[in-house]
Design a protein around this motif. Structure first.
Motif, PDB file in Angstrom:
ATOM      1  N   VAL A   9       0.821  -1.091  -0.178  1.00  0.00           N
ATOM      2  CA  VAL A   9       0.034  -0.023  -0.042  1.00  0.00           C
ATOM      3  C   VAL A   9       0.891   1.267  -0.011  1.00  0.00           C
ATOM      4  CG1 VAL A   9      -1.773   1.351   1.202  1.00  0.00           C
ATOM      5  CG2 VAL A   9      -1.737  -1.171   1.242  1.00  0.00           C
ATOM      6  N   PHE A  10       0.672   2.087  -0.995  1.00  0.00           N
ATOM      7  CA  PHE A  10       1.380   3.312  -1.093  1.00  0.00           C
ATOM      8  C   PHE A  10       0.858   4.581  -0.544  1.00  0.00           C
ATOM      9  CE2 PHE A  10       3.419   0.672  -3.840  1.00  0.00           C
ATOM     10  CZ  PHE A  10       4.843   0.916  -3.906  1.00  0.00           C
ATOM     11  N   SER A  11       1.122   5.275   0.487  1.00  0.00           N
ATOM     12  CA  SER A  11       0.227   6.086   1.305  1.00  0.00           C
ATOM     13  C   SER A  11       1.215   7.343   1.861  1.00  0.00           C
ATOM     14  CB  SER A  11       0.074   5.493   2.790  1.00  0.00           C
ATOM     15  OG  SER A  11      -0.414   6.362   3.543  1.00  0.00           O
ATOM     16  N   THR A  16      -7.867   9.323   3.295  1.00  0.00           N
ATOM     17  CA  THR A  16      -8.226   8.154   2.649  1.00  0.00           C
ATOM     18  C   THR A  16      -7.074   7.156   2.638  1.00  0.00           C
ATOM     19  OG1 THR A  16      -9.522   9.839   1.207  1.00  0.00           O
ATOM     20  CG2 THR A  16      -8.938   7.800   0.089  1.00  0.00           C
ATOM     21  N   CYS A  17      -5.806   7.436   2.505  1.00  0.00           N
ATOM     22  CA  CYS A  17      -4.680   6.496   2.406  1.00  0.00           C
ATOM     23  C   CYS A  17      -5.067   5.624   3.825  1.00  0.00           C
ATOM     24  CB  CYS A  17      -3.339   7.147   2.523  1.00  0.00           C
ATOM     25  SG  CYS A  17      -3.021   7.967   1.003  1.00  0.00           S
ATOM     26  N   ASN A  18      -5.188   6.053   4.873  1.00  0.00           N
ATOM     27  CA  ASN A  18      -5.406   5.448   6.353  1.00  0.00           C
ATOM     28  C   ASN A  18      -6.432   4.609   6.269  1.00  0.00           C
ATOM     29  OD1 ASN A  18      -3.187   6.821   7.293  1.00  0.00           O
ATOM     30  ND2 ASN A  18      -4.299   8.461   8.369  1.00  0.00           N
ATOM     31  N   GLU A  19      -7.606   4.861   5.743  1.00  0.00           N
ATOM     32  CA  GLU A  19      -8.812   4.104   5.401  1.00  0.00           C
ATOM     33  C   GLU A  19      -8.522   2.788   4.576  1.00  0.00           C
ATOM     34  OE1 GLU A  19     -12.106   6.355   4.030  1.00  0.00           O
ATOM     35  OE2 GLU A  19     -12.053   7.832   5.620  1.00  0.00           O
ATOM     36  N   THR A  20      -7.610   3.145   3.317  1.00  0.00           N
ATOM     37  CA  THR A  20      -7.118   2.150   2.584  1.00  0.00           C
ATOM     38  C   THR A  20      -6.499   1.037   3.259  1.00  0.00           C
ATOM     39  OG1 THR A  20      -7.532   3.694   0.659  1.00  0.00           O
ATOM     40  CG2 THR A  20      -6.110   1.532   0.467  1.00  0.00           C
ATOM     41  N   ILE A  21      -5.350   1.548   4.073  1.00  0.00           N
ATOM     42  CA  ILE A  21      -4.515   0.591   4.779  1.00  0.00           C
ATOM     43  C   ILE A  21      -5.545  -0.071   5.776  1.00  0.00           C
ATOM     44  CG2 ILE A  21      -2.775   0.554   6.801  1.00  0.00           C
ATOM     45  CD1 ILE A  21      -1.659   3.387   5.388  1.00  0.00           C
ATOM     46  N   VAL A  56      -2.168   8.324  -4.820  1.00  0.00           N
ATOM     47  CA  VAL A  56      -2.200   7.784  -3.387  1.00  0.00           C
ATOM     48  C   VAL A  56      -3.721   7.872  -3.147  1.00  0.00           C
ATOM     49  CG1 VAL A  56       0.156   7.460  -3.089  1.00  0.00           C
ATOM     50  CG2 VAL A  56      -0.969   9.518  -2.153  1.00  0.00           C
ATOM     51  N   PRO A  57      -4.192   6.931  -2.357  1.00  0.00           N
ATOM     52  CA  PRO A  57      -3.564   5.534  -2.035  1.00  0.00           C
ATOM     53  C   PRO A  57      -3.505   4.840  -3.540  1.00  0.00           C
ATOM     54  CG  PRO A  57      -5.691   5.687  -1.272  1.00  0.00           C
ATOM     55  CD  PRO A  57      -5.590   6.925  -1.527  1.00  0.00           C
ATOM     56  N   ALA A  58      -2.389   3.770  -3.274  1.00  0.00           N
ATOM     57  CA  ALA A  58      -2.519   2.978  -4.369  1.00  0.00           C
ATOM     58  C   ALA A  58      -1.938   1.464  -3.720  1.00  0.00           C
ATOM     59  CB  ALA A  58      -1.566   3.016  -5.231  1.00  0.00           C
ATOM     60  N   GLY A  73     -11.290   6.660  -3.734  1.00  0.00           N
ATOM     61  CA  GLY A  73     -10.979   6.010  -2.715  1.00  0.00           C
ATOM     62  C   GLY A  73     -11.045   4.390  -2.944  1.00  0.00           C
ATOM     63  N   PRO A  74     -10.711   3.544  -2.131  1.00  0.00           N
ATOM     64  CA  PRO A  74     -10.551   1.947  -2.669  1.00  0.00           C
ATOM     65  C   PRO A  74     -12.041   1.365  -2.736  1.00  0.00           C
ATOM     66  CG  PRO A  74     -10.324   2.304  -0.085  1.00  0.00           C
ATOM     67  CD  PRO A  74     -10.433   3.692  -0.677  1.00  0.00           C
ATOM     68  N   GLU A  75     -12.142   0.682  -3.618  1.00  0.00           N
ATOM     69  CA  GLU A  75     -13.510  -0.223  -3.856  1.00  0.00           C
ATOM     70  C   GLU A  75     -12.950  -1.578  -3.276  1.00  0.00           C
ATOM     71  OE1 GLU A  75     -15.149   0.040  -7.782  1.00  0.00           O
ATOM     72  OE2 GLU A  75     -13.821   2.006  -8.108  1.00  0.00           O
TER      73      GLU A  75
END
Length: 84
Positions: A9-11, A16-21, A56-58, A73-75
């Protein structure tokens, strides 16, 4: 049986990055290896560029950029499918 996958995970530390993590960690559980990269480090930026990360996030799964984060954001369903 699913094989253990390497999930990167690239943050940049944004919400939004923290939610993705959190989402990736929840979905991966103990079945997969999760590594979080801080984009503020130059070596991380180089690694991200090599994967084709443009924002990011990626999420990269086994060396391939996942399409889960192309929108706002992430799906979750895309991540679930990629982890199968």
């Amino acid at each position: 049986m699913n094989t253990k996958k390497k999930i990167e995970v690239f943050s940049a530390g944004c919400s939004t990055c923290n939610e993705t993590i959190e989402l990736v960690n929840r979905l991966a559980g103990s079945s997969h290896e999760v590594i979080v990269h801080d984009m503020q480090k130059s070596e991380t930026a180089t690694r991200a560029k090599n994967y084709g990360v443009r924002s990011v996030p990626a999420v990269v799964i086994d060396g391939k950029l996942a399409s889960c984060c192309a929108g706002r954001g992430p799906e979750e369903h895309v991540l679930v499918a990629a982890l199968r």
